[in-house]
Design an enzyme around this catalytic site. Structure first.
Site, mmCIF file in Angstrom:
data_model
loop_
_atom_site.group_PDB
_atom_site.id
_atom_site.type_symbol
_atom_site.label_atom_id
_atom_site.label_comp_id
_atom_site.label_asym_id
_atom_site.label_seq_id
_atom_site.Cartn_x
_atom_site.Cartn_y
_atom_site.Cartn_z
ATOM 1 N N GLY A 229 58.109 55.347 87.096
ATOM 2 C CA GLY A 229 58.766 56.558 87.597
ATOM 3 C C GLY A 229 59.506 57.285 86.484
ATOM 4 N N GLY B 56 60.964 60.978 86.585
ATOM 5 C CA GLY B 56 61.953 61.379 87.586
ATOM 6 C C GLY B 56 63.322 61.663 86.993
ATOM 7 N N GLN B 57 64.302 61.856 87.901
ATOM 8 C CA GLN B 57 65.645 62.253 87.457
ATOM 9 C C GLN B 57 66.253 61.205 86.525
ATOM 10 O OE1 GLN B 57 68.760 62.137 90.382
ATOM 11 N NE2 GLN B 57 70.076 63.558 89.287
ATOM 12 N N ASP C 79 54.217 56.788 84.817
ATOM 13 C CA ASP C 79 54.440 57.562 86.043
ATOM 14 C C ASP C 79 53.082 57.832 86.683
ATOM 15 O OD1 ASP C 79 57.190 59.492 86.748
ATOM 16 O OD2 ASP C 79 55.368 59.738 87.934
ATOM 17 N N ARG D 191 52.394 60.771 87.674
ATOM 18 C CA ARG D 191 52.079 62.056 87.039
ATOM 19 C C ARG D 191 52.337 61.908 85.558
ATOM 20 N NH1 ARG D 191 55.910 63.821 90.378
ATOM 21 N NH2 ARG D 191 55.181 63.616 92.494
ATOM 22 N N ASP E 14 50.229 53.886 88.847
ATOM 23 C CA ASP E 14 50.542 53.979 90.272
ATOM 24 C C ASP E 14 50.999 52.585 90.705
ATOM 25 O OD1 ASP E 14 50.533 53.976 93.016
ATOM 26 O OD2 ASP E 14 48.677 55.122 93.221
ATOM 27 N N TYR F 89 64.884 54.903 104.003
ATOM 28 C CA TYR F 89 65.289 54.695 102.609
ATOM 29 C C TYR F 89 66.206 53.469 102.502
ATOM 30 C CZ TYR F 89 67.483 55.992 98.103
ATOM 31 O OH TYR F 89 67.955 56.015 96.818
ATOM 32 N N LYS G 232 65.805 49.781 100.717
ATOM 33 C CA LYS G 232 66.734 49.351 99.658
ATOM 34 C C LYS G 232 67.320 47.967 99.961
ATOM 35 C CE LYS G 232 66.448 52.825 96.775
ATOM 36 N NZ LYS G 232 65.775 52.652 95.469
HETATM 37 N N1 SER Z 1 70.872 59.992 95.566
HETATM 38 C C1 SER Z 1 70.140 59.208 96.525
HETATM 39 C C2 SER Z 1 69.701 60.036 97.657
HETATM 40 O O1 SER Z 1 70.406 60.962 97.998
HETATM 41 C C3 SER Z 1 70.991 58.086 97.037
HETATM 42 O O2 SER Z 1 70.676 56.917 96.426
HETATM 43 O O3 SER Z 1 68.693 59.748 98.225
#
Ligand code: SER
Length: 324
Positions: A8, A11-12, A34, A36, A53, A142, A146
């Site tokens: 990844g 990503g950010q 990644d 991409r 992937d 999500y 986690k």
């Molecule tokens: N920054 C994340 C989100 O908002 C939280 O872990 O999904």
């Protein structure tokens, strides 16, 4: 030294973790991967890169063998708001990806870093001073991935001796790459509007309090945790860490010290508001401080100053080119 693989990487977090790891350990020791491929010329593309992937174990194994990987920073995942839109895909990517990474780590003896989240908590978790060890009954897909991931990482450590370590990250504020689909994204978006003197419409209520952190602190935390002496680690996985805790109204007030005319309106998105309401207001990171010396460097004031400076510096060349 064996190499480090980052999944990844586009990503950010990856966009800043990869250059930081390359600066720390050497350009060719860090493989950015990644689904991409990184665009030529981006910092991620300045060293070894792999198309990967994470839902295909053969691709992970190929990258680990080819580059003699000893540590995997597994960042590839869907964020909270996107995961609510696509819960099935979120389960496949977030859980399926981690499970395959852990299997490859078991077969090849790799250490694994896993980013958990404040999203691993739920409505029944204590809201303030949220302890390291507490009730975790998240109400989002999500959060469910986690918590399950935290448990799976612990399992691979206890059952197979795999060196898994991780952090419960708060909302991350950064200016290099956008977050893309999280509940805390407002705290990044607002800055892009502020530096352009444009109004911002916030999707959370003005009083929604959440933990946050500036990206340089988060990157340092990841490196420090992976370098920490294992003798001192009682928890290993899923350390609470935080740097500040604020509401949209408080962030607006701080930005207005620099951009007095900033206009912020509110159009609450019920999905993201429900997610935010289910998360803690402020978590307790004493375990991380005691076990591996965690300490943030940026508070609300210094983060806001730094974000505005960085985004204004980025804006200047384009303004000059267009003559605005
Ligand atoms: N920054 C994340 C989100 O908002 C939280 O872990 O999904």
């Amino acid at each position: 030294m064996k190499r480090i693989l980052v999944t990844g990487a586009g990503g950010q977090i990856g966009s800043e973790l990869v250059p930081a790891l390359r600066a720390h350990y050497g350009e060719d020791r860090v493989v950015a991967s990644d689904v991409r491929l990184a665009a030529p010329g981006t910092t991620v593309a300045s060293g070894p890169i792999e198309h990967l992937d994470c839902t295909h174990i053969s691709e992970i194994e190929h990258a680990v063998r080819r580059h003699d990987v000893g540590t995997i920073f597994h960042l590839a995942a869907l964020l909270s708001a996107v995961a609510e839109e696509k819960p099935r895909v979120a389960w496949e990517i977030n859980m399926g990806g981690l499970y395959r990474v852990l299997e490859v780590a078991r077969l090849h003896g790799c250490a694994v870093f896993f980013p958990s989240s404040i999203g691993a908590f739920g409505p029944s978790t204590p809201k303030r001073g949220t302890p390291q060890d507490t009730l975790q009954r998240p109400s989002t897909m999500y959060g469910i991935t986690k918590v399950s991931s935290e448990l799976l990482c612990n399992y691979y450590y206890q059952r197979f001796g795999i060196d898994t370590r991780g952090l419960r990250l708060p909302g991350l504020i950064s200016h290099v790459a956008p977050p893309g689909g999280g509940t805390t994204d407002y705290a990044v978006e607002i800055f892009h509007r502020a530096v352009r003197d444009e109004p911002y419409t916030c999707f959370l209520r003005p009083d929604s309090c959440l933990d946050m952190m500036y990206m340089p602190d988060a990157i340092r935390a990841m490196v420090e945790l992976m370098e920490a002496d294992p003798e001192w680690l009682v928890h290993r996985n899923a350390f609470n860490i935080t740097a500040m805790s604020f509401t949209p109204a408080q962030l607006t007030e701080e930005i207005r010290k620099h951009v007095p005319d900033l206009v912020v309106r509110y159009a609450v998105d019920p999905v993201r508001q429900a997610i935010a309401d289910s998360w803690p207001d402020a978590i307790d990171d004493t375990a991380a401080r005691d076990e591996w010396g965690w300490k943030p460097q940026y508070d609300l004031e210094s983060m806001v100053q730094n974000m505005l400076d960085a985004l204004r510096a980025k804006l200047t060349p384009s303004r000059l080119r267009t003559g605005i």
